[in-house]
Design a protein around this motif. Structure first.
Motif, PDB file in Angstrom:
ATOM      1  N   SER A   1       0.842  -1.204   0.000  1.00 31.93           N
ATOM      2  CA  SER A   1       0.000   0.000   0.000  1.00 31.93           C
ATOM      3  C   SER A   1       0.882   1.262   0.000  1.00 31.93           C
ATOM      4  O   SER A   1       2.058   1.197   0.329  1.00 31.93           O
TER       5      SER A   1
ATOM      6  N   GLY B   1      -1.538  12.744  -2.464  1.00 35.52           N
ATOM      7  CA  GLY B   1      -2.434  11.639  -2.168  1.00 35.52           C
ATOM      8  C   GLY B   1      -1.983  10.392  -2.883  1.00 35.52           C
ATOM      9  O   GLY B   1      -1.295  10.468  -3.890  1.00 35.52           O
ATOM     10  N   PRO B   2      -2.316   9.244  -2.374  1.00 36.66           N
ATOM     11  CA  PRO B   2      -1.943   7.959  -2.957  1.00 36.66           C
ATOM     12  C   PRO B   2      -2.453   7.852  -4.387  1.00 36.66           C
ATOM     13  O   PRO B   2      -1.898   7.115  -5.203  1.00 36.66           O
ATOM     14  N   GLU B   3      -3.470   8.586  -4.710  1.00 38.38           N
ATOM     15  CA  GLU B   3      -4.013   8.548  -6.072  1.00 38.38           C
ATOM     16  C   GLU B   3      -2.947   8.962  -7.076  1.00 38.38           C
ATOM     17  O   GLU B   3      -2.736   8.320  -8.098  1.00 38.38           O
ATOM     18  N   GLU B   4      -2.269  10.051  -6.762  1.00 35.36           N
ATOM     19  CA  GLU B   4      -1.221  10.555  -7.658  1.00 35.36           C
ATOM     20  C   GLU B   4      -0.064   9.565  -7.720  1.00 35.36           C
ATOM     21  O   GLU B   4       0.490   9.307  -8.770  1.00 35.36           O
ATOM     22  N   GLN B   5       0.282   9.022  -6.578  1.00 36.88           N
ATOM     23  CA  GLN B   5       1.391   8.076  -6.527  1.00 36.88           C
ATOM     24  C   GLN B   5       1.039   6.844  -7.362  1.00 36.88           C
ATOM     25  O   GLN B   5       1.857   6.335  -8.113  1.00 36.88           O
ATOM     26  N   ARG B   6      -0.163   6.365  -7.220  1.00 39.54           N
ATOM     27  CA  ARG B   6      -0.605   5.188  -7.994  1.00 39.54           C
ATOM     28  C   ARG B   6      -0.479   5.481  -9.482  1.00 39.54           C
ATOM     29  O   ARG B   6      -0.059   4.653 -10.273  1.00 39.54           O
ATOM     30  N   ARG B   7      -0.832   6.705  -9.858  1.00 39.66           N
ATOM     31  CA  ARG B   7      -0.745   7.127 -11.253  1.00 39.66           C
ATOM     32  C   ARG B   7       0.683   7.024 -11.759  1.00 39.66           C
ATOM     33  O   ARG B   7       0.949   6.479 -12.820  1.00 39.66           O
TER      34      ARG B   7
ATOM     35  N   GLU C   1       1.856   3.402 -12.068  1.00 37.70           N
ATOM     36  CA  GLU C   1       1.207   2.766 -13.210  1.00 37.70           C
ATOM     37  C   GLU C   1       1.886   3.209 -14.497  1.00 37.70           C
ATOM     38  O   GLU C   1       2.093   2.424 -15.409  1.00 37.70           O
TER      39      GLU C   1
ATOM     40  N   GLY D   1      -6.208  -2.275  -4.819  1.00 35.22           N
ATOM     41  CA  GLY D   1      -5.633  -0.934  -4.809  1.00 35.22           C
ATOM     42  C   GLY D   1      -4.202  -0.957  -4.312  1.00 35.22           C
ATOM     43  O   GLY D   1      -3.615   0.072  -4.029  1.00 35.22           O
TER      44      GLY D   1
END
Length: 105
Positions: free
Chosen positions: A66, A75-81, A84, A94
């Motif tokens: 995680s 936010g983790p959203e940006e990091q996930r982006r 990816e 997630g």
DNA sequence: CCTATGACATTCG
DNA sequence: ACGAATGCCATAG
């Protein structure tokens, strides 16, 4: 400062992480020879110069795959982006697929 | 000296 | 599988 040596060492490890590959705080700490200082590794990332300094702290995640909730780039959203975009695969939960993208020295 | 805190990790319910 | 609790190490009050 000797303390900074710890930070520099952490940066040196993270800097060796190739794209499409992720590592955990504990893993980095373990490479430094001090697996108990995993928290300091995290603090080092917080204080890290960022990708400009060659320290892709976004590739450093939790042991379970995680990301950092709230202390990341936006936010983790940006990091996930970002992960990816580098080719890192995510699980439906997630989390990062450590089974495939866990970095090994 | 004891308590509190921190980009973590591991174990238990 | 998820959340809560505990452990580790270092620094500060």
């Amino acid at each position: 400062m000797a303390d900074d040596g710890f930070f520099q060492r952490a940066y040196d490890i993270v800097r060796q992480v190739p794209e499409g590959r992720v590592t955990t705080y504990g893993q980095v700490a373990r490479m430094m020879g001090e697996p108990r200082k995993a928290r300091y590794v995290g603090f080092a990332m917080h204080s890290s110069p960022g990708m400009k300094g060659g320290v892709p702290c976004h590739r450093v995640i939790f042991a379970d795959g995680s990301l950092a909730p709230g202390f990341a780039f936006g936010g983790p959203e940006e990091q996930r982006r970002m992960l990816e975009a580098e080719g890192v695969g995510f699980l439906p939960s997630g989390k990062v697929d450590m089974s495939r993208f866990s970095w090994e020295a």
